[in-house]
Design a protein around this motif. Structure first.
Motif: not given
Length: 192
Positions: A110-124
Motif C-alpha cells: 500500500l502506497i499512500s500519497y499525500k499532496k503537498i504544494k509544488d514549491e515545497i515538493l520541488l525544493n531539494q
C-alpha cells in the motif's frame, strides 16, 4: 541475454517506466517497445507492476516503485519518521509526498500519497538522494507531517536537529508552521 534486456539489467534502478525503458534501450517505435515488453513479461524476464511500470524481477525496491508511479515525489512522513525512531507506531504503508493525494496498491504494497504544494515538493532542501529515489531527512519528514496535519503525536524527538528544522521551515512559507515548530522546540529541546 539480448541487448535489450542487458541494458535494463545493467541499470542501477530496479523499477522502470516504459518511457525510461525506451530511453535506456533506444527503442523509438512505441509498437515495438510494447511488443518487446509484453514478450519479456510473458517470458518472466520482466515483471509488470502496473500499466507502464516494470521491474527487473520480484526483488525490486518498493520505495523506488512508489516514487516512479507518481512523479515528482519523495519518501517522507510516517515512513521516514518510523525508520528514524521519531514515531513508534508501525505502518504497513509507504508514505510519499507528491502532487496528488491517493492510496494505491502496487505489488501487494500500500502506497499512500499525500499532496503537498509544488514549491515545497520541488525544493531539494532536506532531501537525500538514495540513488534511485529521494527521501526526506527526519527533520523534513517532521515538518512535512506538521505542515499536512497541524498537530501530531511524535513519540521521540530527542534526536531531532532543531537547527536544521529552523533552516527548513522557510520552504513551507507558513507562519503558523513556524509557530508550531517553536512550540515543539520549547517543549522537547529542553529534554535533551
Amino acid at each position: 541475454m539480448d541487448g535489450f534486456l542487458l541494458k535494463i539489467y545493467s541499470a542501477t534502478q530496479t523499477v522502470f517506466t516504459s518511457r525510461e525503458i525506451a530511453m535506456l534501450t533506444g527503442e523509438k517505435k512505441a509498437d515495438n517497445l510494447k511488443a518487446k515488453l509484453s514478450y519479456y513479461v510473458k517470458q518472466g524476464d520482466l515483471v509488470r507492476l502496473r500499466r507502464g511500470l516494470f521491474a527487473r524481477n520480484q526483488k525490486f525496491d518498493v520505495k523506488e516503485c512508489a516514487v516512479r508511479i507518481c512523479t515528482p515525489a519523495y519518501i517522507s512522513l510516517e515512513t521516514v519518521l518510523a525508520e528514524e525512531g521519531v514515531i513508534f507506531q508501525y505502518y504497513a504503508s509507504i508514505f510519499v509526498t507528491s502532487y496528488l493525494s491517493r492510496d494505491i496498491v502496487c505489488a501487494q504494497s500500500l502506497i499512500s500519497y499525500k499532496k503537498i504544494k509544488d514549491e515545497i515538493l520541488l525544493n531539494q532542501k532536506g532531501l537525500v538522494n538514495k540513488g534511485t529515489y529521494l527521501q526526506a531527512t527526519k527533520e523534513r519528514a517532521f515538518l512535512d507531517r506538521l505542515y499536512l496535519s497541524g498537530d501530531y503525536h511524535f513519540d521521540n524527538l530527542q534526536s531531532m536537529d532543531w537547527e536544521k528544522c529552523f533552516e527548513l521551515v522557510t520552504i513551507y512559507g507558513k507562519k503558523s508552521l513556524t509557530q508550531k515548530l517553536n512550540q515543539y522546540y520549547k517543549k522537547y529541546a529542553q529534554q535533551k
